[in-house]
Motif scaffolding. Structure first.
Motif, short mmCIF file in Angstrom:
data_model
loop_
_atom_site.label_atom_id
_atom_site.label_comp_id
_atom_site.label_asym_id
_atom_site.label_seq_id
_atom_site.Cartn_x
_atom_site.Cartn_y
_atom_site.Cartn_z
N GLU A 321 0.82 -1.01 0.05
CA GLU A 321 -0.04 -0.17 0.19
C GLU A 321 0.92 1.19 -0.14
O GLU A 321 0.66 2.15 -0.64
N ALA A 322 2.03 1.33 0.73
CA ALA A 322 2.85 2.44 0.81
C ALA A 322 3.44 2.65 -0.68
O ALA A 322 3.50 3.84 -1.18
N LEU A 323 3.94 1.59 -1.23
CA LEU A 323 4.33 1.71 -2.70
C LEU A 323 3.35 2.10 -3.71
O LEU A 323 3.59 3.13 -4.27
N ALA A 324 2.16 1.77 -3.51
CA ALA A 324 0.87 2.01 -4.42
C ALA A 324 0.38 3.33 -4.22
O ALA A 324 -0.25 4.07 -4.80
N GLY A 325 0.88 4.02 -2.84
CA GLY A 325 0.20 5.49 -2.69
C GLY A 325 -0.93 5.27 -1.70
O GLY A 325 -1.56 6.38 -1.42
N GLN A 326 -1.57 4.32 -1.33
CA GLN A 326 -2.56 4.34 -0.56
C GLN A 326 -2.50 4.33 1.10
O GLN A 326 -3.25 4.53 1.73
N ALA A 340 11.51 10.38 -8.44
CA ALA A 340 10.73 10.27 -6.91
C ALA A 340 9.14 10.14 -7.11
O ALA A 340 8.62 11.10 -7.90
N ILE A 341 8.52 9.23 -6.78
CA ILE A 341 6.83 9.26 -6.76
C ILE A 341 6.26 9.07 -5.30
O ILE A 341 5.30 9.17 -5.28
N GLU A 342 7.10 9.10 -4.32
CA GLU A 342 6.45 9.02 -3.00
C GLU A 342 5.52 10.03 -2.35
O GLU A 342 4.84 9.81 -1.72
N ALA A 343 5.61 11.14 -3.28
CA ALA A 343 4.52 12.24 -3.10
C ALA A 343 3.38 12.41 -3.84
O ALA A 343 2.49 13.23 -3.48
N LEU A 344 3.28 11.41 -4.92
CA LEU A 344 2.41 11.38 -5.87
C LEU A 344 0.99 10.64 -5.27
O LEU A 344 1.12 9.82 -4.45
N SER A 345 -0.15 10.70 -5.93
CA SER A 345 -1.30 10.14 -5.44
C SER A 345 -1.31 8.78 -6.07
O SER A 345 -0.51 8.48 -6.97
N VAL A 346 -2.36 8.09 -5.63
CA VAL A 346 -2.67 6.83 -6.10
C VAL A 346 -2.69 6.63 -7.38
O VAL A 346 -2.17 5.95 -8.30
N GLY A 347 -3.73 7.50 -8.12
CA GLY A 347 -3.76 7.70 -9.43
C GLY A 347 -2.64 7.92 -10.41
O GLY A 347 -2.54 7.53 -11.43
#
Ligand SMILES: Nc1ncnc2c1ncn2[C@@H]1O[C@H](COP(=O)(O)OP(=O)(O)OP(=O)(O)O)[C@@H](O)[C@H]1O
Ligand SMILES: [Mg+2]
Lengths: 522, 365
Positions: A321-326, A340-347
């Motif tokens: 879930e952390a990787l997917a952004g949930q 870096a994608i850690e600040a991006l939303s799930v979508g």
């Protein structure tokens, strides 16, 4: 088939089915099935996805009523009118999909269904639970909220619940799908002890080795009909391999030696290629009853499959879930193709090519009341060509959905059928089809083959290998060691939210992973 | 694995049986809706008998005044205009799984702002432009009013049933205060807003007294229905409503959608208020609160949140409320008896559903 035999020994059956038929719109789920369930026996029920196993036990547990035929309890025809009635008759069921109340604690769930005028007997329950968990070798957090537990832990609570009720007949529908090999062996040993005390057990599984190891009698369903039975006498006479090949022949009509024995992948991962997914020092805060993650780091290169092994509930769900952004991470970085994608939303992460196949197919993977066709596109709502200027294009959706249904062999009466009406394995196929569709770069699979029958498991594993071979990075989370060993290049072991070691998938990988899992150095 | 052979051979036969099945389904639905309504009428009749009123006379008046007299039917159709807007707003919210029960507050604030702005605006611009502006202002004010429960629900997970109900109490009081203190018409002694001249109100339809607001209301509810069933936006809202966790998993911006849903729902309620003022009433009197918002909820439920069915139930509700008002006057039954009637219908419907379910179960057993 067993019509004559069941009448002659009817006195010995705890429960017997006679010519039971169940129809659903567009499908005959059970077609005059006879079944005899006896004390002291583990009766294994086998069959492909959608063969009608869950429907059959749905009638035994009072969820559904047969359209034709009858159910005998202790030799007397007895309509089982409700789940409460089934419990009163001594039939306890662990369903394929979780039936716990997520907002209540484990203890409250176990106490549900008691008489409403009595105070719940908490102390009594605790003593009883302690006794059962000791013999099962599991630990259950009685005061944790169910929604905080992983699905594997929930499954254990379900098994516990059926046992707390003192059932005479215990039905387990795919209850080993989330257990580790060790947990499965323990459940097997427990079933043996229980039948020796005179219980009857109905055990549904897709793993033929389990069937051969734990069963006394095997019935095979195919397209709703019972196509074969191996009675205890024959069962004991045959060896494991002979039983498995006989089952395979009954189920699939073709012979194959050990269908699950797949040789280890020989793939060439380009070692020099830059990693597609880089995770560094990822941390997630723990909650009261679920572990957090601490300093998780790994890289996955294109074409590589990294496995995550471990007992369910050790942070696998949190990691995915952390990787997917949930789920919010407290620190650390996640890079996709170096960005870096850690600040991006799930979508947004999904649009960049990150895919996440959840293991909770009914809870969050699908909208049960929506048609199969729409569920294929839940993550693409609004995207062309299925929507144009925001307007739904029925034709395009149905055409593509029909194609996916064929390609992934989803057995459904129609595209309009609400997805929750499909059998468990067939819902899983819908999810697989959705996540493997075009545009993916990194795919996280959480128990991808859970609930699939043998043929579909093999097909799906091959699909995942092909995915990687196309140059994608794959993270494969599974409790099934065989699956990890047959697919991964490397396997990391997770325990208590931390990666305790990573091993290359070489000849001695099995023992090294095993050592890591029980807390020893590899 | 070649399992799909069986269905294809009998696909045609299957289609035929499924067509018959859907027809039986519709028939069953109709029976399950109309039957309970009849039973409810009988029960309500018994209550009338108990308080010494002849139920046949009561129902006779209701039908005559609400449906069969030319003047009555025109009033009924006029009454539908605000109710349709409210129903449209509720459909959006309920389908997205959000219980906006603050319709009355939003309605009244929309009504008051429309009543305050329209008479001023018509003096400085062409009347069609002035009316459009007051509609927009009313909508905007109602939307802003919904922001508190919307933000609380979206970002704090606070249950919106409680917050919208509280906001409706505040909203009705605020509307009252505005009428009495801010927008009060200085030229009359009764506390009310300035009155929009009849010739500046929404035109009437043909030679009747029916407001053209009816057409706006019909358009609103049909558009809402189509958006909810046919578009990506509507599907997103339905996903949020049917399984919020799936919405998160699918990457939908649930918080943003939540705020949007509240805004649309409240905006439509505000428009309902505006259409009632600009089309019919012309001004807002102090302490005026027709409580349409709560009355519409059962109609939307009975329609199962289907826009077209909702039109039918809103019509029924209008007949009941127009007819009920006059029957009440003539027979001395309290005005709110229509609400009693509607709630009896709801309870009987729920019971019928339960009995039907049990019957299906036991027939198979
Ligand atoms: N409530 C229902 N309504 C309509 N169809 C149903 C319903 N329940 C099951 N079915 C259909 O009946 C068939 C048998 O389903 P069932 O769940 O018994 O399969 P299963 O053998 O348990 O498969 P799996 O291994 O995938 O769990 C499927 O084709 C399914 O679509
Ligand atoms: Mg099943």
């Amino acid at each position: 088939m067993s019509g004559s035999s069941s009448s002659s020994v009817a006195g010995r059956d705890i429960v017997a089915l006679e010519g039971v038929t169940k129809r659903f719109p567009g499908i005959v789920a059970n077609d005059s099935v006879d079944l005899s369930i006896r004390p002291g026996e583990v009766h294994v029920l086998l069959g492909e996805n959608g063969a009608g196993k869950s429907t059959l036990i749905g009638m035994l547990s009072g969820l559904q009523q047969p359209d034709e035929g009858r159910i005998l309890v202790d030799g007397k025809p007895t309509p089982i009118t409700s789940p409460r009635h089934a419990l009163a008759l001594g039939i306890g069921t662990v369903f394929q999909h979780m039936m716990l109340v997520p907002t209540l604690t484990v203890a409250e769930n176990l106490l549900l269904g008691g008489p409403w005028w009595q105070r719940p007997r908490t102390e009594e329950l605790e003593a009883r639970v302690a006794e059962i968990t000791r013999s099962l070798g599991i630990t259950v957090k009685l005061h944790a909220k169910v929604s905080e537990l992983s699905l594997g832990e929930q499954q254990q609570v379900e098994i516990l619940r059926a046992m707390v009720r003192n059932s005479r007949l215990l039905i387990l529908d795919e209850s080993t799908s989330m257990l580790t090999p060790k947990g499965i062996d323990e459940l097997g040993a427990l079933m043996r002890r229980l039948v020796e005390q005179g219980l009857a057990i109905v055990f549904i599984t897709h793993k033929l080795k389990e069937a051969a190891a734990f069963g006394d009698r095997i019935s095979v369903l195919k397209l709703g009909r019972k196509v074969g039975e191996i009675p205890p006498e024959r069962f004991r006479a045959l060896g494991e391999q002979a039983i498995i090949s006989e089952i395979v022949e009954l189920m699939f009509g073709k012979q194959k030696d050990d269908p699950e024995a797949v040789e280890r992948p020989v793939r060439t991962v380009r070692a020099e290629a830059a990693p597609l997914l880089q995770v560094a020092d990822l941390a997630v805060a723990p909650t009261d009853n679920a572990p957090g993650l601490s300093s998780i780091s790994f890289d996955i290169r294109p074409g590589e499959i990294l496995g995550i092994a471990g007992i369910d509930g050790n942070g696998q769900k949190q990691l995915a879930e952390a990787l997917a952004g949930q789920r919010a991470a407290t620190s650390g970085s996640v890079r996709l193709e170096g960005i870096a994608i850690e600040a991006l939303s799930v979508g947004e992460r999904r649009r960049r090519g990150l895919r996440y196949l959840t293991d909770d197919r009914l809870g969050e993977g699908t909208v049960g009341t929506f048609p199969v066709s729409i569920n294929f596109f839940l993550k693409q709502v609004g995207a062309a060509p299925f929507w144009r200027h925001g307007v739904e294009q029925r034709g395009e959706i149905d055409e593509r959905a029909a194609q996916l249904v064929r390609e992934y062999d989803v057995r459904t009466p129609s595209l309009k059928t609400p997805v929750a009406r499909l059998s468990g394995g067939n819902i899983q196929k819908v999810l697989l089809a959705r996540e493997l569709a075009e545009g993916a770069k990194v795919v996280i699979f959480n128990k991808p083959t859970y609930g699939l029958d043998l043929a579909n498991t093999l097909a799906s594993r091959q699909r995942i290998r092909d995915t990687a071979a196309r140059g994608l990075a794959v993270l494969l989370i599974s409790t099934d060691l065989e699956e990890l060993l047959s697919m991964c290049d490397r396997v990391a072991v997770i325990a208590n939210g931390a990666i305790v070691g990573t091993v290359e998938n070489t000849d001695d990988a099995r023992t090294r992973i095993g050592r890591l899992m029980i807390g020893l150095a590899a | 694995m070649s399992i799909d052979t069986a269905p294809t051979t009998s696909a045609a036969a299957l289609d035929a049986t499924s067509a018959a099945a859907t027809r039986r389904d519709i028939l069953h639905r109709l029976l399950m809706t109309l039957g309970p309504i009849l039973i409810a009428l009988v029960i309500a009749g018994c209550i009338l008998l108990a308080v010494g009123v002849d139920p046949l006379a009561y129902y006779g008046f209701v039908l005559e005044k609400g449906l069969f007299s030319p003047l009555g039917i025109q009033q009924t159709l006029t009454r539908m205009a605000p109710l349709l807007f409210l129903a449209a707003g509720l459909i959006v919210a309920f389908r997205a799984g959000m219980w906006n029960l603050g319709g009355d507050g939003q309605f009244l604030l929309g009504a008051v702002t429309a009543a305050a702005s329209a008479p001023v605006l018509v003096q400085i611009m062409p009347s069609w432009l002035a009316l459009t502006f007051s509609f927009l202002i009313a909508m905007a004010v109602a939307m802003i009013w919904s922001l508190v429960p919307a933000l609380l629900r979206a970002y704090q997970g606070v249950n919106e049933i409680i917050t919208t109900l509280m906001m409706t109490f505040l909203g009705t009081s605020l509307a009252n205060v505005l009428v009495k203190l801010v927008f009060r018409d200085p030229s009359t002694t009764v506390p009310q807003t300035r009155t929009l001249p009849v010739e500046d109100r929404l035109p009437r339809l043909f030679e009747t007294t029916i407001t053209s607001g009816l057409l706006l209301g019909l358009a609103a509810i049909i558009i809402v229905h189509l958006v909810m069933t046919r578009t990506a936006f509507g599907l997103k809202l339905r996903i949020v409503g049917a399984n919020p966790r799936a919405a998160v998993h699918a990457g939908l911006g649930v918080s943003g959608l939540t705020v949007t849903v509240f805004a649309i729902s409240a905006g439509l309620a505000g428009l309902a208020g505006a259409v009632d003022i600009i089309g019919v009433q012309g001004n807002v009197r102090a302490d005026w609160n027709p409580a349409y918002g709560l009355a519409v909820i059962p109609a939307v439920f009975l329609a199962r949140m289907n826009g077209f069915a909702a039109i039918g139930f809103v019509f029924l509700l209008s007949v009941l409320s127009i007819g009920g008002e006059s029957a009440a006057r003539r027979l001395g039954v309290p005005n709110h008896f229509t609400l009693v009637l509607v709630s009896i219908v709801l309870i009987v419907l729920a019971l019928a559903e339960y009995v039907d379910h049990r019957y299906n179960q036991s027939r198979k057993a």
